[in-house]
Design an enzyme around this catalytic site. Structure first.
Site, PDB file in Angstrom:
ATOM      1  N   HIS A  26       0.812  -1.232   0.000  1.00 34.70           N
ATOM      2  CA  HIS A  26       0.000   0.000   0.000  1.00 34.70           C
ATOM      3  C   HIS A  26       0.838   1.271   0.000  1.00 34.70           C
ATOM      4  CE1 HIS A  26      -3.735   2.107   0.172  1.00 34.70           C
ATOM      5  NE2 HIS A  26      -3.658   2.473   1.434  1.00 34.70           N
TER       6      HIS A  26
ATOM      7  N   SER B 115      -1.709   5.461  11.032  1.00 36.70           N
ATOM      8  CA  SER B 115      -0.853   6.331  10.237  1.00 36.70           C
ATOM      9  C   SER B 115       0.570   6.304  10.786  1.00 36.70           C
ATOM     10  CB  SER B 115      -1.377   7.774  10.279  1.00 36.70           C
ATOM     11  OG  SER B 115      -0.458   8.650   9.641  1.00 36.70           O
TER      12      SER B 115
ATOM     13  N   ASP C 167      19.507   2.383  -8.985  1.00 36.68           N
ATOM     14  CA  ASP C 167      18.279   3.130  -8.716  1.00 36.68           C
ATOM     15  C   ASP C 167      17.321   2.411  -7.771  1.00 36.68           C
ATOM     16  OD1 ASP C 167      17.067   1.193 -10.285  1.00 36.68           O
ATOM     17  OD2 ASP C 167      16.634   2.517 -11.979  1.00 36.68           O
TER      18      ASP C 167
ATOM     19  N   THR D 287      20.027   6.888  -3.561  1.00 36.72           N
ATOM     20  CA  THR D 287      20.064   7.460  -4.906  1.00 36.72           C
ATOM     21  C   THR D 287      18.690   7.973  -5.320  1.00 36.72           C
ATOM     22  OG1 THR D 287      19.549   5.353  -5.998  1.00 36.72           O
ATOM     23  CG2 THR D 287      21.883   5.871  -5.606  1.00 36.72           C
TER      24      THR D 287
END
Length: 644
Positions: free
Chosen positions: A94, A255, A582, A587
């Site tokens: 999620h 949260s 990546d 990075t």
């Protein structure tokens, strides 16, 4: 039977780094323009005797039936009936910073610049590859189950709704959050080879202003554990020695933004928060391995039911008021459009604290005209009759799978939605009472196999906060799911098969509107593709950020799945060695359009504290597309720089 065999696999599922609306926050302006961290699918095959289960944890915003159907179809072609809807659970972490556009229901493609076929294919291809690797990796494995508690990585973002629950529910969560951390660990010959960790917190440390693809806090936890255990090169075509998935459970009202503001808590830097909340989950998982550890025993089992949630009749023993009720058709509430303020506001003009126009029209007109809608949906301020629209255009799925998995003493309730902690508690109590399990060994596996939005308790629903407004099938949705879970648990306890029924209609054959074709790439005037535009400085120290920009090409020409757009290289006696790509947290790869068809790419590296002194350089890999559609790969290389 000699015990469990387990197979593990991992693969890249990163979608389009350019122009794709991100899914989760529902903000059309939040469009991808690069990569912070790549997204992965981690697959785990469990075998005991003749029984087999497959669990796939995907670092994407949501799981839709579109993904499940495509993955299962591909697996059927490859493996026959080895992996089916009956024994396969596909779940999402999620993240809200992954490219969307991969659903076959229009609601979820409305803010993503249409249907994104390349992103869809990247997810399906990667998930299937992860399963293929897990299947090939199957070997005798010792499983252990461990638990601990984590109190500083989640906060209840809907306390007003939580407080409406009865005392016996609220006292179970004295801090109004679910601190339980559960770890299913895997060992071979006394060496750790994998772990799946469940903990309830939203994957929303990164905000709705971030436009770089990110696996967020749960992704960082996985990345950190895997890189700590082995200097994993994800780009090699192999299964690493250790694979770690951080999966979701009942995180609907949990949260990670501890200050109840987007990007705030524990710091005011969303990137730092992503790392900190991820590290806290990692620390808790490794702590759990030293506490309350038990061998997993008892074999495997699974049950799956496809259920139409609209108009579902719920028996009195599940409704809480001693009366039978029916769920309603899927209808979003005005509070759902408002968004969850702790993680990111929704649309202007809507509020979690009441929406007078929609509330008044619903109360004084719609509910008076329809007693069934009043019973199922009141006091929701109704916005759009998604169920009616579904008859013309598929907007929201109504028929979904509900699952129950058993791995020894661990039970996973597969729910295709976002379940609040008390709603999860009731589902867990329902199953635990029937199968005779310890409550702590029964977990909700949210975000699994589909998406119906939120699941709240009837009491929480009455508050009509964001979560209640997003409980699409109304007040009796959770009791309906409890009833279904009870049916699955009873069948599992009694060793009785269930007729799982038919899935929702396959929508893959429908035509979908996607983005327009990007123009053929043009190098900037006076330059070639890959030319360096800005160079790094000569010397740096740990903590500095190194940046170089290049003449680039459109990233979506080739998603470089299982590959990389960038490299950080160190000069060694043997030549230039890649030390980061990546997929690394340190990075970033960012793309910008220059003119109509030009591109500029920024490659950046935050130098880690443990970086060795020496000589380094940055590299950028791109693919330019000409007017005929032909791709030409190229590479740009920065000036060298030193680290002291």
């Amino acid at each position: 039977m000699t015990g469990y065999s387990v197979g593990r696999g991992i693969s890249d599922i990163t979608g389009e780094p350019a122009d794709a609306g991100m899914l989760g926050y529902g903000k059309a302006e939040q469009r991808s323009d690069g990569i912070h961290t790549r997204l992965r699918a981690r697959a785990f095959v469990f075998e005991y005797g003749t029984d087999r289960l497959l669990l796939v944890v995907c670092e994407i915003p949501l799981i839709f039936d579109s993904i499940c159907n495509a993955v299962l179809a591909r697996l059927a072609t490859r493996f026959g009936d080895r992996y089916t809807a009956a024994n396969t659970m596909i779940t999402a972490t999620h993240t809200h910073c992954g490219p969307g556009g991969y659903s076959h229901h229009y609601t979820y493609n409305a803010t993503t610049n249409g249907y994104r076929a390349k992103t869809f294919d990247a997810i399906v291809d990667g998930a299937v590859k992860a399963v293929e690797r897990a299947d090939a990796d199957l070997s005798l494995t010792t499983l252990t189950l461990s638990r601990t508690e984590l109190h500083n990585a989640s906060v209840n973002r809907s306390r007003v709704a939580f407080d409406r629950n009865p005392l016996h529910d609220k006292t179970f969560f004295p801090e109004a959050n679910d601190p339980q951390v559960t770890v299913l660990a895997m060992e071979r010959e006394d060496a750790a080879v994998g772990a799946i960790t469940w903990f309830a917190t939203h994957n929303t440390s990164m905000t709705n202003t971030n436009t770089l693809i990110s696996s967020d806090n749960k992704g960082y936890a996985s990345y950190h554990w895997e890189r700590l255990t082995e200097n994993v090169d994800y780009l090699r075509d192999h299964t690493p020695s250790f694979i770690s998935a951080f999966a979701q459970t009942n995180s609907g009202d949990m949260s990670p933004n501890l200050n109840l503001k987007p990007g705030s808590g524990p710091t005011d830097d969303e990137v730092r928060n992503t790392r900190i909340i991820g590290l806290r989950q990692f620390d808790a998982a490794t702590k759990a391995l030293t506490e309350q550890t038990a061998a997993v025993v008892g074999g495997l089992d699974s049950r799956t039911l496809y259920v139409t949630l609209s108009g579902y009749e719920v028996a009195p023993e599940f409704t809480g008021d001693g009366k039978a009720h029916r769920t309603g058709p899927p209808i979003p509430g005005a509070a759902a459009i408002a968004g969850a303020s702790a993680d990111g506001d929704g649309f202007a003009g809507f509020s979690e604290n009441g929406n007078p126009l929609f509330d008044r029209v619903s109360r004084h007109l719609i509910y008076r005209l329809s007693g069934s809608l009043a019973d199922s949906h009141a006091p929701k301020g109704l916005v759009a009759p998604a169920g009616s629209i579904n008859k013309v255009v598929p907007m929201i799925i109504e028929r979904v799978p509900v699952q129950l998995f058993r791995i020894g003493q661990l039970y996973l309730i597969g729910i295709p939605g976002e379940v609040t902690i008390v709603a999860g508690l009731r589902l867990r109590r329902t199953v635990a009472a029937i199968v005779g399990a310890e409550l702590a060994d029964v977990l909700v596996a949210g975000y699994s196999n589909g998406y119906i939005h939120y699941v709240t308790t009837p009491e929480e629903y009455e508050a009509q906060r964001y979560e209640g407004g997003s409980t699409m099938f109304g007040k009796w949705e959770l009791p309906a799911l409890q009833q279904i879970a009870a049916q699955l648990a009873t069948a599992m306890r009694d060793g009785v098969a269930v007729d799982h029924g038919d899935p929702a209609p396959d929508l893959s054959g429908r035509k979908r509107r996607g983005p327009a074709q990007a123009p053929a790439d043009e190098a900037l005037s006076g330059h070639d593709f890959g030319d360096q535009l800005t160079a790094p400085a000569g010397r740096y120290v740990a903590g500095d950020r190194v940046v170089s920009t290049f003449v680039g090409a459109y990233p979506n020409n080739d998603l470089r799945r299982g590959d990389t757009y960038l490299e950080v290289q160190q000069q060694t006696e043997a030549g230039w060695a890649r030390i980061a790509d990546d997929g690394d947290f340190a990075t970033t790869y960012r793309w910008k359009r220059r003119g109509k068809a030009g591109s500029v790419v920024e490659v950046a590296w935050r130098i880690p504290d443990d970086a060795a002194a020496g000589t380094y350089r940055l590299r950028y890999h791109g693919d330019a597309r000409d007017a005929a559609g032909q791709l030409s790969p190229f590479t740009g290389t920065s000036n060298t720089f030193g680290i002291e």
